[in-house]
Design a protein around this motif. Structure first.
Motif, PDB file in Angstrom:
ATOM      1  N   ARG A 111      10.498  10.806   8.579  1.00  0.00           N
ATOM      2  CA  ARG A 111       8.753  10.149   7.659  1.00  0.00           C
ATOM      3  C   ARG A 111       7.788  10.038   9.433  1.00  0.00           C
ATOM      4  O   ARG A 111       6.844   9.553   9.252  1.00  0.00           O
ATOM      5  CB  ARG A 111       9.282   8.956   6.671  1.00  0.00           C
ATOM      6  CG  ARG A 111       8.829   9.734   5.238  1.00  0.00           C
ATOM      7  CD  ARG A 111       8.892   9.046   4.605  1.00  0.00           C
ATOM      8  NE  ARG A 111      10.037   8.324   4.307  1.00  0.00           N
ATOM      9  CZ  ARG A 111       9.993   6.813   3.590  1.00  0.00           C
ATOM     10  NH1 ARG A 111       8.851   6.267   4.082  1.00  0.00           N
ATOM     11  NH2 ARG A 111      11.529   5.941   3.688  1.00  0.00           N
ATOM     12  N   ARG A 152      -0.021  11.931  12.856  1.00  0.00           N
ATOM     13  CA  ARG A 152      -0.618  12.700  11.665  1.00  0.00           C
ATOM     14  C   ARG A 152      -2.255  12.453  12.480  1.00  0.00           C
ATOM     15  O   ARG A 152      -2.360  11.170  12.553  1.00  0.00           O
ATOM     16  CB  ARG A 152      -0.974  12.059  10.574  1.00  0.00           C
ATOM     17  CG  ARG A 152      -1.354  10.388  10.523  1.00  0.00           C
ATOM     18  CD  ARG A 152      -0.618  10.445   8.635  1.00  0.00           C
ATOM     19  NE  ARG A 152      -1.136   8.929   8.284  1.00  0.00           N
ATOM     20  CZ  ARG A 152      -0.144   7.761   7.565  1.00  0.00           C
ATOM     21  NH1 ARG A 152       0.342   8.378   7.417  1.00  0.00           N
ATOM     22  NH2 ARG A 152      -1.102   6.912   8.133  1.00  0.00           N
ATOM     23  N   SER A 194       4.697  11.441   3.119  1.00  0.00           N
ATOM     24  CA  SER A 194       4.152  11.758   4.198  1.00  0.00           C
ATOM     25  C   SER A 194       3.104  13.063   3.619  1.00  0.00           C
ATOM     26  O   SER A 194       2.003  12.892   4.845  1.00  0.00           O
ATOM     27  CB  SER A 194       4.979  11.785   4.759  1.00  0.00           C
ATOM     28  OG  SER A 194       5.993  11.279   5.793  1.00  0.00           O
ATOM     29  N   ARG A 209       2.759   5.938  -2.607  1.00  0.00           N
ATOM     30  CA  ARG A 209       4.091   6.126  -3.859  1.00  0.00           C
ATOM     31  C   ARG A 209       3.427   6.837  -5.155  1.00  0.00           C
ATOM     32  O   ARG A 209       4.283   8.094  -5.746  1.00  0.00           O
ATOM     33  CB  ARG A 209       5.088   5.777  -3.836  1.00  0.00           C
ATOM     34  CG  ARG A 209       5.809   5.583  -1.904  1.00  0.00           C
ATOM     35  CD  ARG A 209       6.807   4.289  -2.498  1.00  0.00           C
ATOM     36  NE  ARG A 209       7.609   4.098  -1.445  1.00  0.00           N
ATOM     37  CZ  ARG A 209       8.641   5.282  -0.662  1.00  0.00           C
ATOM     38  NH1 ARG A 209       9.096   5.776  -1.616  1.00  0.00           N
ATOM     39  NH2 ARG A 209       9.732   5.073   0.283  1.00  0.00           N
ATOM     40  N   ARG A 261       0.745   0.835   7.002  1.00  0.00           N
ATOM     41  CA  ARG A 261       0.991   1.784   7.818  1.00  0.00           C
ATOM     42  C   ARG A 261      -0.806   1.571   9.200  1.00  0.00           C
ATOM     43  O   ARG A 261      -0.340   1.231   9.879  1.00  0.00           O
ATOM     44  CB  ARG A 261       1.132   3.556   8.154  1.00  0.00           C
ATOM     45  CG  ARG A 261       1.998   3.358   7.503  1.00  0.00           C
ATOM     46  CD  ARG A 261       3.753   3.386   7.822  1.00  0.00           C
ATOM     47  NE  ARG A 261       4.603   3.828   7.095  1.00  0.00           N
ATOM     48  CZ  ARG A 261       5.460   3.428   6.219  1.00  0.00           C
ATOM     49  NH1 ARG A 261       4.897   2.379   6.226  1.00  0.00           N
ATOM     50  NH2 ARG A 261       6.514   3.684   6.101  1.00  0.00           N
ATOM     51  N   ASP A 262      -1.550   1.402   8.500  1.00  0.00           N
ATOM     52  CA  ASP A 262      -2.696   1.519   9.148  1.00  0.00           C
ATOM     53  C   ASP A 262      -3.257  -0.014   8.402  1.00  0.00           C
ATOM     54  O   ASP A 262      -4.901  -0.210   8.249  1.00  0.00           O
ATOM     55  CB  ASP A 262      -3.916   2.315   8.241  1.00  0.00           C
ATOM     56  CG  ASP A 262      -3.584   2.448   6.963  1.00  0.00           C
ATOM     57  OD1 ASP A 262      -3.350   1.865   5.919  1.00  0.00           O
ATOM     58  OD2 ASP A 262      -4.891   3.393   6.606  1.00  0.00           O
ATOM     59  N   ARG A 287      -6.250   8.824   1.731  1.00  0.00           N
ATOM     60  CA  ARG A 287      -6.367   7.822   2.409  1.00  0.00           C
ATOM     61  C   ARG A 287      -7.876   7.193   2.268  1.00  0.00           C
ATOM     62  O   ARG A 287      -7.895   6.066   2.495  1.00  0.00           O
ATOM     63  CB  ARG A 287      -6.248   8.769   3.374  1.00  0.00           C
ATOM     64  CG  ARG A 287      -4.748   9.077   4.308  1.00  0.00           C
ATOM     65  CD  ARG A 287      -4.837   8.752   5.698  1.00  0.00           C
ATOM     66  NE  ARG A 287      -4.130   7.152   5.773  1.00  0.00           N
ATOM     67  CZ  ARG A 287      -2.931   6.960   5.480  1.00  0.00           C
ATOM     68  NH1 ARG A 287      -2.444   7.471   5.242  1.00  0.00           N
ATOM     69  NH2 ARG A 287      -3.007   5.684   5.576  1.00  0.00           N
ATOM     70  N   THR A 324       1.346  -1.412   0.322  1.00  0.00           N
ATOM     71  CA  THR A 324       0.271  -0.326  -0.062  1.00  0.00           C
ATOM     72  C   THR A 324       1.081   1.433  -0.029  1.00  0.00           C
ATOM     73  O   THR A 324       0.420   2.383  -0.482  1.00  0.00           O
ATOM     74  CB  THR A 324      -1.190  -0.390   1.138  1.00  0.00           C
ATOM     75  OG1 THR A 324      -0.174   0.305   2.412  1.00  0.00           O
ATOM     76  CG2 THR A 324      -1.686  -1.272   1.376  1.00  0.00           C
TER      77      THR A 324
HETATM   78  O1   DC Z   1       6.336   2.187   2.950  1.00  0.00           O
HETATM   79  P1   DC Z   1       6.394   3.303   2.133  1.00  0.00           P
HETATM   80  O2   DC Z   1       7.855   3.626   2.443  1.00  0.00           O
HETATM   81  O3   DC Z   1       6.342   2.858   0.856  1.00  0.00           O
HETATM   82  O4   DC Z   1       5.595   4.068   2.419  1.00  0.00           O
HETATM   83  C1   DC Z   1       5.433   5.359   1.889  1.00  0.00           C
HETATM   84  C2   DC Z   1       5.045   6.293   2.928  1.00  0.00           C
HETATM   85  O5   DC Z   1       3.259   5.557   2.814  1.00  0.00           O
HETATM   86  C3   DC Z   1       4.825   6.827   4.096  1.00  0.00           C
HETATM   87  O6   DC Z   1       5.410   7.853   4.321  1.00  0.00           O
HETATM   88  C4   DC Z   1       3.604   6.148   4.643  1.00  0.00           C
HETATM   89  C5   DC Z   1       2.956   6.447   4.275  1.00  0.00           C
HETATM   90  N1   DC Z   1       1.465   5.095   4.045  1.00  0.00           N
HETATM   91  C6   DC Z   1       0.640   5.307   4.576  1.00  0.00           C
HETATM   92  O7   DC Z   1       0.537   6.578   4.993  1.00  0.00           O
HETATM   93  N2   DC Z   1      -0.264   4.065   4.488  1.00  0.00           N
HETATM   94  C7   DC Z   1      -0.091   2.674   4.357  1.00  0.00           C
HETATM   95  N3   DC Z   1      -0.897   1.700   4.001  1.00  0.00           N
HETATM   96  C8   DC Z   1       1.148   3.051   3.506  1.00  0.00           C
HETATM   97  C9   DC Z   1       2.431   4.037   3.494  1.00  0.00           C
END
Ligand code: DC
Length: 233
Positions: free
Chosen positions: A188, A195, A107, A41, A137-138, A116, A36
């Protein structure tokens, strides 16, 4: 033994190697894998290519929100490598989305509530049939709070910056220093955990994996053993 198909949510800080583990597990057990972070990205790359990033690194939110419906993110498998790759409006952008240029502002894009909502809805649709490993992340907290298996991956900022730096050097991107990468990683972390919208946090029912001192093989074994325990019940 007949195992039940489940949803596997893998969350954690950037550069913990969670994508590598998640991918390896998905391949091993025949599940689909969704990165995700790559989706956030890809939206960021769209912003950079379409002049939606202001000089101070903030995003032109009004413009972006108006165009969210037309940004198409898909995944395809590279026939040669067998690896999943990210497509933006039909163009393979796997390499571009890993650039420091994208890392520096992603970010900002990921904290926009409308972004989102749009991406979470797509992620939930991808998991309808279960049999999926999703990393982000979530995932365990917001996208699939009912996921049968949740893992929260962590490692020290220095370990993660070192891994990311080595990766960039291996790719021939030697224009950055280790200190710059460490700064990007900690910055980051700060934005992702503070956030307002879906901050990174461990789900109460997630298993924690601190892989600061583990080899890739050890992590893969740990993850697979957990999967066997959970899916075999
Ligand atoms: O895992 P990554 O470093 O490729 O993620 C890129 C950015 O996206 C990172 O700053 C966090 C965000 N992200 C997010 O907020 N929620 C997700 N489910 C995945 C990534």
């Amino acid at each position: 033994m007949e195992r039940k198909r489940i949803i596997i949510a893998i969350d954690g800080f950037s550069s913990t190697g969670k994508s590598t583990m998640a991918k390896a597990l998905a391949r091993h057990i025949g599940y689909a894998y969704i990165d995700t972070g790559a989706m956030y990205r890809a939206v960021t790359l769209y912003c950079l290519e379409n002049g939606l990033v202001n000089a101070d690194g903030t995003i032109d939110e009004t413009q972006l929100i108006g165009r969210l419906g037309e940004i198409k993110i898909t995944f395809g498998v590279n026939a040669e490598t067998g690896q999943s790759e990210t497509y933006l409006d039909g163009r393979c952008v796997e390499r571009e989305i890993r650039d420091m240029r994208v890392s520096a502002v992603v970010s900002q894009v990921a904290k926009i509530p409308a972004v989102r909502r749009a991406l979470v809805a797509q992620q939930q649709a991808m998991g309808q049939e279960k049999g999926i490993v999703m990393d982000g992340r979530d995932i365990g907290t917001v996208v699939f709070p009912e996921a049968e298996m949740k893992v929260y991956v962590t490692a020290s900022a220095e370990t993660r910056a070192r891994r990311r730096y080595d990766e960039l050097v291996a790719k021939g991107d030697a224009t950055v220093t280790y200190e710059e990468v460490l700064h990007n990683v900690t910055e980051r972390d700060r934005i992702d955990t503070t956030r307002t919208e879906s901050p990174l946090r461990k789900a109460d029912d997630a298993y924690t994996l601190d892989n600061s001192h583990m080899t890739i093989d050890e992590q893969n074994r740990w993850l697979y053993d957990l999967y066997c325990k959970i899916s075999g019940e």
